[in-house]
Design a protein around this motif. Structure first.
Motif, PDB file in Angstrom:
ATOM      1  N   PRO A 184       0.671  -1.593   0.332  1.00 22.12           N
ATOM      2  CA  PRO A 184      -0.379  -0.030   0.435  1.00 22.12           C
ATOM      3  C   PRO A 184       0.831   1.404   0.440  1.00 22.12           C
ATOM      4  CG  PRO A 184      -0.746  -1.843   1.753  1.00 22.12           C
ATOM      5  CD  PRO A 184       0.172  -2.291   1.083  1.00 22.12           C
ATOM      6  N   VAL A 185       2.184   1.432   0.857  1.00 23.94           N
ATOM      7  CA  VAL A 185       3.023   2.402   1.067  1.00 23.94           C
ATOM      8  C   VAL A 185       3.304   2.381  -0.558  1.00 23.94           C
ATOM      9  CG1 VAL A 185       5.343   2.850   1.742  1.00 23.94           C
ATOM     10  CG2 VAL A 185       3.029   2.570   3.333  1.00 23.94           C
ATOM     11  N   PHE A 186       3.754   1.496  -1.732  1.00 26.29           N
ATOM     12  CA  PHE A 186       4.534   1.799  -2.429  1.00 26.29           C
ATOM     13  C   PHE A 186       3.797   2.183  -3.734  1.00 26.29           C
ATOM     14  CE2 PHE A 186       8.040  -1.523  -2.367  1.00 26.29           C
ATOM     15  CZ  PHE A 186       8.692  -0.711  -1.233  1.00 26.29           C
ATOM     16  N   ARG A 187       2.147   1.548  -3.772  1.00 19.29           N
ATOM     17  CA  ARG A 187       0.614   1.998  -4.777  1.00 19.29           C
ATOM     18  C   ARG A 187       0.783   3.658  -4.616  1.00 19.29           C
ATOM     19  NH1 ARG A 187      -0.341  -3.345  -4.415  1.00 19.29           N
ATOM     20  NH2 ARG A 187      -1.800  -3.111  -2.045  1.00 19.29           N
ATOM     21  N   ALA A 188       1.034   4.094  -3.375  1.00 19.99           N
ATOM     22  CA  ALA A 188       0.464   5.583  -2.439  1.00 19.99           C
ATOM     23  C   ALA A 188       1.097   6.462  -3.459  1.00 19.99           C
ATOM     24  CB  ALA A 188       0.485   6.085  -0.935  1.00 19.99           C
ATOM     25  N   GLY A 189       2.300   5.971  -3.624  1.00 20.21           N
ATOM     26  CA  GLY A 189       3.573   6.882  -5.010  1.00 20.21           C
ATOM     27  C   GLY A 189       4.081   7.688  -4.321  1.00 20.21           C
ATOM     28  N   ASP A 190       4.188   8.598  -2.459  1.00 21.29           N
ATOM     29  CA  ASP A 190       3.621   9.525  -2.390  1.00 21.29           C
ATOM     30  C   ASP A 190       5.214   9.951  -1.526  1.00 21.29           C
ATOM     31  OD1 ASP A 190       3.024   8.175  -0.044  1.00 21.29           O
ATOM     32  OD2 ASP A 190       1.139   9.496   0.202  1.00 21.29           O
ATOM     33  N   THR A 191       5.775   8.363  -0.835  1.00 24.69           N
ATOM     34  CA  THR A 191       7.102   8.241  -0.319  1.00 24.69           C
ATOM     35  C   THR A 191       8.648   7.576  -0.725  1.00 24.69           C
ATOM     36  OG1 THR A 191       6.266   6.492   0.841  1.00 24.69           O
ATOM     37  CG2 THR A 191       6.291   8.939   2.283  1.00 24.69           C
ATOM     38  N   TYR A 192       8.478   6.436  -1.331  1.00 26.98           N
ATOM     39  CA  TYR A 192       8.798   5.810  -2.210  1.00 26.98           C
ATOM     40  C   TYR A 192       9.612   5.896  -3.598  1.00 26.98           C
ATOM     41  CZ  TYR A 192      10.849   3.002   2.072  1.00 26.98           C
ATOM     42  OH  TYR A 192      10.967   2.922   3.319  1.00 26.98           O
ATOM     43  N   ALA A 193      10.576   6.075  -3.940  1.00 29.04           N
ATOM     44  CA  ALA A 193      11.232   6.516  -5.741  1.00 29.04           C
ATOM     45  C   ALA A 193      10.863   5.093  -6.640  1.00 29.04           C
ATOM     46  CB  ALA A 193      12.134   6.808  -5.771  1.00 29.04           C
ATOM     47  N   VAL A 194       9.329   3.863  -6.393  1.00 30.76           N
ATOM     48  CA  VAL A 194       9.645   2.810  -7.070  1.00 30.76           C
ATOM     49  C   VAL A 194       8.203   2.782  -7.887  1.00 30.76           C
ATOM     50  CG1 VAL A 194      10.644   1.581  -5.104  1.00 30.76           C
ATOM     51  CG2 VAL A 194       7.836   1.570  -5.168  1.00 30.76           C
ATOM     52  N   ASP A 195       8.174   1.708  -9.000  1.00 28.44           N
ATOM     53  CA  ASP A 195       6.769   1.998  -9.689  1.00 28.44           C
ATOM     54  C   ASP A 195       5.345   1.447  -8.099  1.00 28.44           C
ATOM     55  OD1 ASP A 195       8.075   2.393 -12.121  1.00 28.44           O
ATOM     56  OD2 ASP A 195       8.758   0.511 -12.663  1.00 28.44           O
ATOM     57  N   ALA A 196       4.590   2.496  -8.641  1.00 31.94           N
ATOM     58  CA  ALA A 196       3.681   2.653  -8.173  1.00 31.94           C
ATOM     59  C   ALA A 196       2.240   1.183  -8.245  1.00 31.94           C
ATOM     60  CB  ALA A 196       2.353   3.800  -7.725  1.00 31.94           C
ATOM     61  N   ASP A 197       2.970   0.156  -9.313  1.00 32.62           N
ATOM     62  CA  ASP A 197       1.572  -0.493  -9.531  1.00 32.62           C
ATOM     63  C   ASP A 197       2.633  -1.987  -9.721  1.00 32.62           C
ATOM     64  OD1 ASP A 197       3.591  -0.406 -11.701  1.00 32.62           O
ATOM     65  OD2 ASP A 197       2.519  -0.420 -13.830  1.00 32.62           O
ATOM     66  N   MET A 198       3.590  -1.953  -8.838  1.00 31.73           N
ATOM     67  CA  MET A 198       4.189  -3.156  -8.950  1.00 31.73           C
ATOM     68  C   MET A 198       3.345  -4.308  -8.169  1.00 31.73           C
ATOM     69  SD  MET A 198       8.296  -2.972  -6.943  1.00 31.73           S
ATOM     70  CE  MET A 198       8.377  -0.875  -6.410  1.00 31.73           C
ATOM     71  N   THR A 199       3.386  -5.327  -8.331  1.00 28.03           N
ATOM     72  CA  THR A 199       3.040  -6.278  -7.692  1.00 28.03           C
ATOM     73  C   THR A 199       3.534  -6.784  -6.566  1.00 28.03           C
ATOM     74  OG1 THR A 199       3.586  -8.652  -8.431  1.00 28.03           O
ATOM     75  CG2 THR A 199       2.186  -7.388  -9.970  1.00 28.03           C
ATOM     76  N   ASP A 200       2.583  -7.538  -5.755  1.00 26.02           N
ATOM     77  CA  ASP A 200       2.920  -8.109  -4.452  1.00 26.02           C
ATOM     78  C   ASP A 200       4.165  -8.517  -4.236  1.00 26.02           C
ATOM     79  OD1 ASP A 200       1.306  -6.434  -3.365  1.00 26.02           O
ATOM     80  OD2 ASP A 200       0.037  -8.147  -2.406  1.00 26.02           O
ATOM     81  N   ALA A 201       3.619  -9.709  -4.875  1.00 26.70           N
ATOM     82  CA  ALA A 201       5.343  -9.771  -5.091  1.00 26.70           C
ATOM     83  C   ALA A 201       6.488  -9.151  -5.768  1.00 26.70           C
ATOM     84  CB  ALA A 201       5.485 -11.309  -5.997  1.00 26.70           C
ATOM     85  N   GLN A 202       6.707  -8.376  -6.961  1.00 31.40           N
ATOM     86  CA  GLN A 202       7.281  -7.838  -7.125  1.00 31.40           C
ATOM     87  C   GLN A 202       8.242  -6.307  -6.056  1.00 31.40           C
ATOM     88  OE1 GLN A 202       5.409  -6.061 -10.126  1.00 31.40           O
ATOM     89  NE2 GLN A 202       6.605  -6.792 -11.654  1.00 31.40           N
TER      90      GLN A 202
END
Length: 162
Positions: free
Chosen positions: A22-40
């Protein structure tokens, strides 16, 4: 809360993915792809040379962090960490506990300093915690991060000797 900090085990995978995705999907604190799967997301968080820890209370995972060398070769004495606190534990001191644990862990692993390469300037809670723990802002990258709500914002480089 009685927090137990321990090494991540593969049987923690689903719980850690539930914290980080959920943190990655929010896209507001980590410079990672927000559409990553849970496994990714899990592969990113636990992969490579990272040593991963979880914070649990009565068997429930409330947070996680990793420590990894920031650079190879001549920069191997500086580490980097990433931290995620679950919603149910925010504002209860868990981030400070994970930070304290990571500082001690980094020292025990032989690191001489800790550096955060890209702290999003809008992440003021984290910046406050790290500043109080002795980290300095040693660089500012203007408009280096596209925040999903606030647009282009600065990213900070923060550093502390151990």
């Amino acid at each position: 809360m009685t927090i137990n900090m321990r090494d991540y085990h593969t049987n923690d995978a689903a719980s850690v993915a539930a914290l980080i995705s959920p943190v990655f999907r929010a896209g507001d604190t980590y410079a990672v792809d927000a559409d990553m799967t849970d496994a990714q997301a899990l592969a990113y968080w636990t992969g490579g040379e990272k040593r991963v820890f979880v914070a649990e209370d009565d068997g429930q995972l409330l947070g996680t962090y990793y420590v990894v060398r920031n650079f190879k070769g001549g920069g191997s004495h500086v580490c980097n960490c990433g931290y995620i606190t679950g919603d149910q534990a925010r504002g209860k001191g868990l981030a400070r506990l994970m930070l304290a644990h990571s500082l001690e862990t980094a020292k025990s692993l032989g690191f001489r300093a800790m550096q955060y390469n890209s702290v999003i300037a809008t992440n003021t809670r984290a910046i406050d915690i790290w500043t109080r723990a002795g980290f300095d802002v040693i660089g500012r990258l203007p408009e280096a991060f596209l925040h999903p709500v606030q647009g282009y914002v600065d990213a900070l480089v923060m550093y502390r000797k151990l």
